[in-house]
Design a protein around this motif. Sequence first.
Motif, PDB file in Angstrom:
ATOM      1  N   THR A   8       1.003  -1.458   0.026  1.00 36.28           N
ATOM      2  CA  THR A   8       0.010   0.162  -0.183  1.00 36.28           C
ATOM      3  C   THR A   8       0.710   1.306  -0.514  1.00 36.28           C
ATOM      4  O   THR A   8       0.417   2.158   0.793  1.00 36.28           O
ATOM      5  CB  THR A   8      -0.696   0.518   1.336  1.00 36.28           C
ATOM      6  N   SER A   9       1.737   1.341  -0.395  1.00 34.78           N
ATOM      7  CA  SER A   9       3.048   2.406  -0.253  1.00 34.78           C
ATOM      8  C   SER A   9       2.517   3.814  -1.828  1.00 34.78           C
ATOM      9  O   SER A   9       3.247   4.423  -1.212  1.00 34.78           O
ATOM     10  CB  SER A   9       4.392   2.060  -0.746  1.00 34.78           C
ATOM     11  N   ILE A  73      -0.756   1.712   6.477  1.00 33.15           N
ATOM     12  CA  ILE A  73      -1.947   0.782   6.498  1.00 33.15           C
ATOM     13  C   ILE A  73      -1.336  -0.867   6.051  1.00 33.15           C
ATOM     14  O   ILE A  73      -1.715  -1.538   6.544  1.00 33.15           O
ATOM     15  CB  ILE A  73      -2.927   1.410   5.769  1.00 33.15           C
ATOM     16  N   GLY A  74      -0.768  -1.330   4.657  1.00 34.55           N
ATOM     17  CA  GLY A  74      -0.223  -2.698   4.271  1.00 34.55           C
ATOM     18  C   GLY A  74       0.182  -2.706   5.602  1.00 34.55           C
ATOM     19  O   GLY A  74       0.646  -4.046   5.870  1.00 34.55           O
ATOM     20  N   MET A  75       2.020  -1.774   6.061  1.00 38.16           N
ATOM     21  CA  MET A  75       2.668  -3.042   6.933  1.00 38.16           C
ATOM     22  C   MET A  75       2.045  -3.317   8.306  1.00 38.16           C
ATOM     23  O   MET A  75       2.274  -4.357   8.667  1.00 38.16           O
ATOM     24  CB  MET A  75       4.115  -1.965   7.157  1.00 38.16           C
ATOM     25  N   SER A  76       0.764  -2.400   8.916  1.00 36.89           N
ATOM     26  CA  SER A  76       0.904  -2.767  10.047  1.00 36.89           C
ATOM     27  C   SER A  76      -0.496  -4.234   9.404  1.00 36.89           C
ATOM     28  O   SER A  76      -0.706  -4.803  10.418  1.00 36.89           O
ATOM     29  CB  SER A  76      -0.204  -1.187  10.395  1.00 36.89           C
ATOM     30  N   PHE A  77      -0.824  -3.816   8.819  1.00 33.07           N
ATOM     31  CA  PHE A  77      -1.871  -4.875   8.243  1.00 33.07           C
ATOM     32  C   PHE A  77      -0.651  -6.552   8.163  1.00 33.07           C
ATOM     33  O   PHE A  77      -1.642  -8.052   8.887  1.00 33.07           O
ATOM     34  CB  PHE A  77      -2.810  -5.359   7.527  1.00 33.07           C
ATOM     35  N   ALA A  78      -0.271  -6.778   7.880  1.00 31.85           N
ATOM     36  CA  ALA A  78       0.735  -7.170   7.371  1.00 31.85           C
ATOM     37  C   ALA A  78       1.294  -7.919   8.695  1.00 31.85           C
ATOM     38  O   ALA A  78       1.761  -9.577   9.211  1.00 31.85           O
ATOM     39  CB  ALA A  78       1.741  -7.268   6.048  1.00 31.85           C
ATOM     40  N   GLN A  79       2.160  -6.938   9.524  1.00 31.20           N
ATOM     41  CA  GLN A  79       2.500  -7.467  10.748  1.00 31.20           C
ATOM     42  C   GLN A  79       1.554  -7.820  11.751  1.00 31.20           C
ATOM     43  O   GLN A  79       2.500  -9.068  12.204  1.00 31.20           O
ATOM     44  CB  GLN A  79       2.890  -6.182  11.532  1.00 31.20           C
ATOM     45  N   SER A  80       0.390  -7.428  11.374  1.00 30.44           N
ATOM     46  CA  SER A  80      -0.861  -7.637  12.991  1.00 30.44           C
ATOM     47  C   SER A  80      -1.203  -9.193  12.465  1.00 30.44           C
ATOM     48  O   SER A  80      -1.100 -10.683  13.215  1.00 30.44           O
ATOM     49  CB  SER A  80      -1.553  -7.420  12.086  1.00 30.44           C
TER      50      SER A  80
END
Length: 245
Positions: A8-9, A73-80
């Motif tokens: 989502t970058s 957004i994308g990093m938080s989603f992937a991390q969670s």
Amino acid sequence: MKLLAVDTSTAQLCVGVRHGERRHSDVSTGSATHARSLPQRVKAMLGAAALRPGMLDAIVVGVGPGSFSGLRIGMSFAQSMAWALDCPLVAVGSLEAMAAQCLHASQAEAVWAALDARMGSVYAGCFVLADDGDVHAQTPVREWSSAAFFERRAAGKAQTSKESGRAWVVGNALRLPEAQLLEATGWGGLDAEVLPHPDTYLRLGGLRYTAGQVINAQALTPLYVRDRVALTRAQRDAGERLGVE
């Protein structure tokens, strides 16, 4: 191999799933809807590939550079998701993904990938194709002032030994007015339409997963490049500006 890719970058929301040799990709635009759309699109892509989240071998995630808010957004989603599934992550840079698309699809020997970073700046780096199909950086990914970046590229003041007729420049930074400096130069190709794509994240992610280049959720960090996103009134009055010359 079972992989989920999320990026989502940029203004594009990229979601892809690989199940063996089959790949499913989804690209949509509109960065304002990334947070709302991402969970549903991931669910749809996993369903299309007949996969449940717990079956994933790894999650490939775009780590930037790019939009600050979008990237999170994308990093938080992937991390969670990685935390919940105890699943490894594979980090892929947005500029790496852009360069890889061009290197795999053309005869280019080297590719400068350049994203419009706003505020008179671009994020850019030069990449070449490695023997194993991955990409290697020939220059550090950094922030440039848009004027300096295109002046350097037009003048042929290379930071790579392979800037020749078989080198390309790709990315939406080519839509900036300063990019007109490149039109009469000897670049092998200029493509302003290239942005990260799920298929490329899955390709690079698969190579890195096989090579053991994985991290856990706690170790995931963004490639921001830019340290400051705003100036105080006093800094503006003093003539300071964002961006790097």
